[in-house]
Design a protein around this motif. Structure first.
Motif, PDB file in Angstrom:
ATOM      1  N   PRO A 124      -2.587  24.995  46.958  1.00  0.00           N
ATOM      2  CA  PRO A 124      -2.857  25.605  48.264  1.00  0.00           C
ATOM      3  C   PRO A 124      -4.175  25.157  48.901  1.00  0.00           C
ATOM      4  O   PRO A 124      -4.278  25.107  50.128  1.00  0.00           O
ATOM      5  CB  PRO A 124      -2.871  27.106  47.958  1.00  0.00           C
ATOM      6  CG  PRO A 124      -1.940  27.231  46.809  1.00  0.00           C
ATOM      7  CD  PRO A 124      -2.178  26.008  45.965  1.00  0.00           C
ATOM      8  N   ASN A 125      -5.177  24.807  48.079  1.00  0.00           N
ATOM      9  CA  ASN A 125      -6.441  24.325  48.670  1.00  0.00           C
ATOM     10  C   ASN A 125      -6.356  22.866  49.108  1.00  0.00           C
ATOM     11  O   ASN A 125      -7.319  22.321  49.669  1.00  0.00           O
ATOM     12  CB  ASN A 125      -7.622  24.541  47.709  1.00  0.00           C
ATOM     13  CG  ASN A 125      -7.473  23.749  46.413  1.00  0.00           C
ATOM     14  OD1 ASN A 125      -6.665  22.829  46.294  1.00  0.00           O
ATOM     15  ND2 ASN A 125      -8.278  24.101  45.415  1.00  0.00           N
ATOM     16  N   GLY A 126      -5.215  22.228  48.856  1.00  0.00           N
ATOM     17  CA  GLY A 126      -4.997  20.860  49.335  1.00  0.00           C
ATOM     18  C   GLY A 126      -5.549  19.762  48.459  1.00  0.00           C
ATOM     19  O   GLY A 126      -5.331  18.579  48.710  1.00  0.00           O
ATOM     20  N   ASN A 127      -6.296  20.118  47.394  1.00  0.00           N
ATOM     21  CA  ASN A 127      -7.010  19.098  46.621  1.00  0.00           C
ATOM     22  C   ASN A 127      -6.135  18.288  45.671  1.00  0.00           C
ATOM     23  O   ASN A 127      -6.430  17.128  45.390  1.00  0.00           O
ATOM     24  CB  ASN A 127      -8.136  19.745  45.792  1.00  0.00           C
ATOM     25  CG  ASN A 127      -9.201  20.365  46.685  1.00  0.00           C
ATOM     26  OD1 ASN A 127      -9.239  20.098  47.881  1.00  0.00           O
ATOM     27  ND2 ASN A 127     -10.046  21.206  46.111  1.00  0.00           N
ATOM     28  N   SER A 128      -5.093  18.915  45.131  1.00  0.00           N
ATOM     29  CA  SER A 128      -4.334  18.267  44.063  1.00  0.00           C
ATOM     30  C   SER A 128      -2.833  18.375  44.274  1.00  0.00           C
ATOM     31  O   SER A 128      -2.346  19.346  44.852  1.00  0.00           O
ATOM     32  CB  SER A 128      -4.656  18.918  42.705  1.00  0.00           C
ATOM     33  OG  SER A 128      -6.048  18.910  42.473  1.00  0.00           O
ATOM     34  N   ILE A 129      -2.138  17.366  43.768  1.00  0.00           N
ATOM     35  CA  ILE A 129      -0.671  17.383  43.735  1.00  0.00           C
ATOM     36  C   ILE A 129      -0.280  17.262  42.270  1.00  0.00           C
ATOM     37  O   ILE A 129      -0.834  16.436  41.541  1.00  0.00           O
ATOM     38  CB  ILE A 129      -0.083  16.209  44.543  1.00  0.00           C
ATOM     39  CG1 ILE A 129      -0.397  16.363  46.035  1.00  0.00           C
ATOM     40  CG2 ILE A 129       1.437  16.090  44.328  1.00  0.00           C
ATOM     41  CD1 ILE A 129      -0.104  15.126  46.872  1.00  0.00           C
ATOM     42  N   ALA A 130       0.660  18.108  41.835  1.00  0.00           N
ATOM     43  CA  ALA A 130       1.175  17.991  40.470  1.00  0.00           C
ATOM     44  C   ALA A 130       2.641  17.602  40.549  1.00  0.00           C
ATOM     45  O   ALA A 130       3.376  18.098  41.410  1.00  0.00           O
ATOM     46  CB  ALA A 130       1.013  19.297  39.712  1.00  0.00           C
ATOM     47  N   ASN A 165      -1.963  31.266  44.543  1.00  0.00           N
ATOM     48  CA  ASN A 165      -2.448  31.082  45.924  1.00  0.00           C
ATOM     49  C   ASN A 165      -3.917  30.679  45.998  1.00  0.00           C
ATOM     50  O   ASN A 165      -4.363  30.159  47.011  1.00  0.00           O
ATOM     51  CB  ASN A 165      -2.228  32.370  46.733  1.00  0.00           C
ATOM     52  CG  ASN A 165      -0.756  32.705  46.890  1.00  0.00           C
ATOM     53  OD1 ASN A 165       0.100  32.027  46.343  1.00  0.00           O
ATOM     54  ND2 ASN A 165      -0.449  33.749  47.636  1.00  0.00           N
ATOM     55  N   THR A 166      -4.671  30.935  44.924  1.00  0.00           N
ATOM     56  CA  THR A 166      -6.098  30.580  44.942  1.00  0.00           C
ATOM     57  C   THR A 166      -6.380  29.254  44.229  1.00  0.00           C
ATOM     58  O   THR A 166      -7.533  28.854  44.070  1.00  0.00           O
ATOM     59  CB  THR A 166      -6.936  31.712  44.306  1.00  0.00           C
ATOM     60  OG1 THR A 166      -6.289  32.130  43.096  1.00  0.00           O
ATOM     61  CG2 THR A 166      -7.033  32.909  45.240  1.00  0.00           C
ATOM     62  N   SER A 167      -5.331  28.568  43.791  1.00  0.00           N
ATOM     63  CA  SER A 167      -5.415  27.216  43.187  1.00  0.00           C
ATOM     64  C   SER A 167      -6.210  27.158  41.885  1.00  0.00           C
ATOM     65  O   SER A 167      -6.610  26.074  41.466  1.00  0.00           O
ATOM     66  CB  SER A 167      -6.002  26.188  44.178  1.00  0.00           C
ATOM     67  OG  SER A 167      -5.334  26.231  45.417  1.00  0.00           O
ATOM     68  N   ASP A 168      -6.449  28.315  41.229  1.00  0.00           N
ATOM     69  CA  ASP A 168      -7.236  28.258  39.981  1.00  0.00           C
ATOM     70  C   ASP A 168      -6.401  28.552  38.732  1.00  0.00           C
ATOM     71  O   ASP A 168      -6.914  28.537  37.619  1.00  0.00           O
ATOM     72  CB  ASP A 168      -8.461  29.190  40.054  1.00  0.00           C
ATOM     73  CG  ASP A 168      -8.087  30.635  40.348  1.00  0.00           C
ATOM     74  OD1 ASP A 168      -6.892  30.924  40.577  1.00  0.00           O
ATOM     75  OD2 ASP A 168      -8.995  31.475  40.363  1.00  0.00           O
ATOM     76  N   LEU A 169      -5.110  28.821  38.934  1.00  0.00           N
ATOM     77  CA  LEU A 169      -4.191  28.967  37.798  1.00  0.00           C
ATOM     78  C   LEU A 169      -2.959  28.116  38.073  1.00  0.00           C
ATOM     79  O   LEU A 169      -2.499  28.017  39.216  1.00  0.00           O
ATOM     80  CB  LEU A 169      -3.762  30.426  37.609  1.00  0.00           C
ATOM     81  CG  LEU A 169      -4.823  31.418  37.124  1.00  0.00           C
ATOM     82  CD1 LEU A 169      -4.266  32.835  37.160  1.00  0.00           C
ATOM     83  CD2 LEU A 169      -5.320  31.076  35.723  1.00  0.00           C
ATOM     84  N   PHE A 170      -2.439  27.525  36.995  1.00  0.00           N
ATOM     85  CA  PHE A 170      -1.268  26.654  37.117  1.00  0.00           C
ATOM     86  C   PHE A 170      -0.137  27.241  36.278  1.00  0.00           C
ATOM     87  O   PHE A 170      -0.333  27.569  35.109  1.00  0.00           O
ATOM     88  CB  PHE A 170      -1.634  25.242  36.647  1.00  0.00           C
ATOM     89  CG  PHE A 170      -0.577  24.220  36.961  1.00  0.00           C
ATOM     90  CD1 PHE A 170      -0.399  23.764  38.258  1.00  0.00           C
ATOM     91  CD2 PHE A 170       0.238  23.711  35.951  1.00  0.00           C
ATOM     92  CE1 PHE A 170       0.579  22.819  38.553  1.00  0.00           C
ATOM     93  CE2 PHE A 170       1.215  22.758  36.237  1.00  0.00           C
ATOM     94  CZ  PHE A 170       1.383  22.312  37.541  1.00  0.00           C
ATOM     95  N   PHE A 171       1.023  27.392  36.895  1.00  0.00           N
ATOM     96  CA  PHE A 171       2.165  28.061  36.267  1.00  0.00           C
ATOM     97  C   PHE A 171       3.296  27.073  35.991  1.00  0.00           C
ATOM     98  O   PHE A 171       3.590  26.220  36.831  1.00  0.00           O
ATOM     99  CB  PHE A 171       2.710  29.150  37.204  1.00  0.00           C
ATOM    100  CG  PHE A 171       1.834  30.367  37.352  1.00  0.00           C
ATOM    101  CD1 PHE A 171       2.290  31.619  36.956  1.00  0.00           C
ATOM    102  CD2 PHE A 171       0.554  30.281  37.899  1.00  0.00           C
ATOM    103  CE1 PHE A 171       1.500  32.755  37.102  1.00  0.00           C
ATOM    104  CE2 PHE A 171      -0.247  31.411  38.045  1.00  0.00           C
ATOM    105  CZ  PHE A 171       0.229  32.649  37.631  1.00  0.00           C
TER     106      PHE A 171
END
Length: 322
Positions: A124-130, A165-171
């Motif tokens: 959501p912060n736009g920095n990374s794509i997985a 939504n805060t881009s600090d956890l990855f599920f």
């Protein structure tokens, strides 16, 4: 419950007069993925025919704007940037990720990865794509430099991936019915939720940040409190594995689809049924518009004249009934 009853009836009545679907033919074979740009002005579809179609929304209709070609394999999933309305990422079986810009109408980056890619998500912060591949390797790409930041090999079947939504956890959802939650960017395991007895297929975050939902092979959709990581309720109206789910822009409605010949629209806070959409075949993908009650979806439809051929169409539901 009384406070929700009025809202439920209001939604039910709204969709009695807004239940028209419109069909759009943009592909020569099945559509795997649909998604709206963050400003809601465009809808993208990715197909087995290796192309990406972009439509513009003009009040009560879509107009085809452009077809992006370049992938050498099926476009299995796509994901728009959550704040930059022109940028779209796609994952393909050709072992690459592409980023497209609708302003200049072309591919601005191709990132080569190790395997055939089947799922993609943009933080959501736009920095990374997985991006995840068929061998359960997840590759993390810096969205600005287009360089690979990290690769993580998982030793279980990875079905869908998403940031919170805060881009600090990855599920990640997996084949054992679990949701694995990792810190990001450290990728350290924080929690494992036993979400379903069957394979956990899809995961989606409510835009308001209160819940996430998972869909599974046991035909259930579970709604989870994001802070407590506790299951709040289960939607049980499906009979087949739930392949795709989507929250409406206000977090009040949840669409679920499967091989059932309906797409279910439920009220998030109570689980009540708001509406359903009749379909003729299994549904691969659903996506609510980011500000309107319009749902885009694509099914395994066959060509009307040649039943052996895929139709390659997508549909949008929620237009005013005639």
């Amino acid at each position: 419950m009384k406070k929700f009853q009025e809202k439920i009836e209001e939604f039910q009545n709204y969709f009695k007069t807004h239940n028209k679907s419109k069909e759009y033919l943009g592909h020569s074979s099945k559509v795997h993925s649909v998604g709206w740009s963050c400003d809601g002005k465009r809808l993208a579809s990715g197909s087995f025919d290796k192309s990406v179609c972009i439509y513009t929304l003009d009040r009560d209709r879509l107009n085809k704007e452009i077809t992006f070609k370049g992938h050498g394999g099926s476009v299995d999933q796509l994901c728009w940037h959550q704040t930059h309305s022109d940028l779209l990422s796609t994952a393909s079986g050709d072992k690459s990720v592409r980023i497209w810009d609708t302003r200049i109408q072309k591919c601005v980056a191709t990132i080569n990865t190790k395997g055939e890619n089947i799922n993609i998500t943009w933080s959501p912060n736009g920095n990374s794509i997985a991006v995840g591949n068929k061998e359960d390797l997840v590759t993390f790409i810096d969205a600005r430099t287009h360089k690979i930041e990290a690769e993580e090999q998982f030793h279980f079947e990875v079905n869908e991936i998403s940031w919170n939504n805060t881009s600090d956890l990855f599920f990640l959802t997996n084949g054992q019915g679990c949701v694995h939650i990792l810190s990001y960017p450290e990728l350290k395991r924080q929690h494992i939720l036993k979400a379903h007895p069957g394979t956990c297929i899809c995961i989606e975050f409510d835009p308001t940040g209160k819940y996430f939902a998972t869909g599974s092979a046991d035909a259930l959709v579970s709604l989870w409190d994001i802070n407590e990581l506790a299951c709040q309720r289960v939607f049980t109206r499906m009979d087949w594995p739930v392949r795709t789910i989507s929250f409406s822009h206000d977090g009040q409605l949840l669409a679920s689809a499967s091989e059932d010949l309906i797409i279910d629209i439920g009220f998030v806070e109570t689980g009540d049924k708001i509406a359903d959409i009749s379909v003729e075949a299994a549904t691969f993908t659903v996506a609510w518009h980011p500000s309107l009650y319009l749902l885009a979806y694509a099914c395994d439809d066959k060509d009307t004249y040649d039943r052996k051929r895929d139709a390659g169409s997508l549909k949008v539901w929620g237009f005013p009934s005639d």
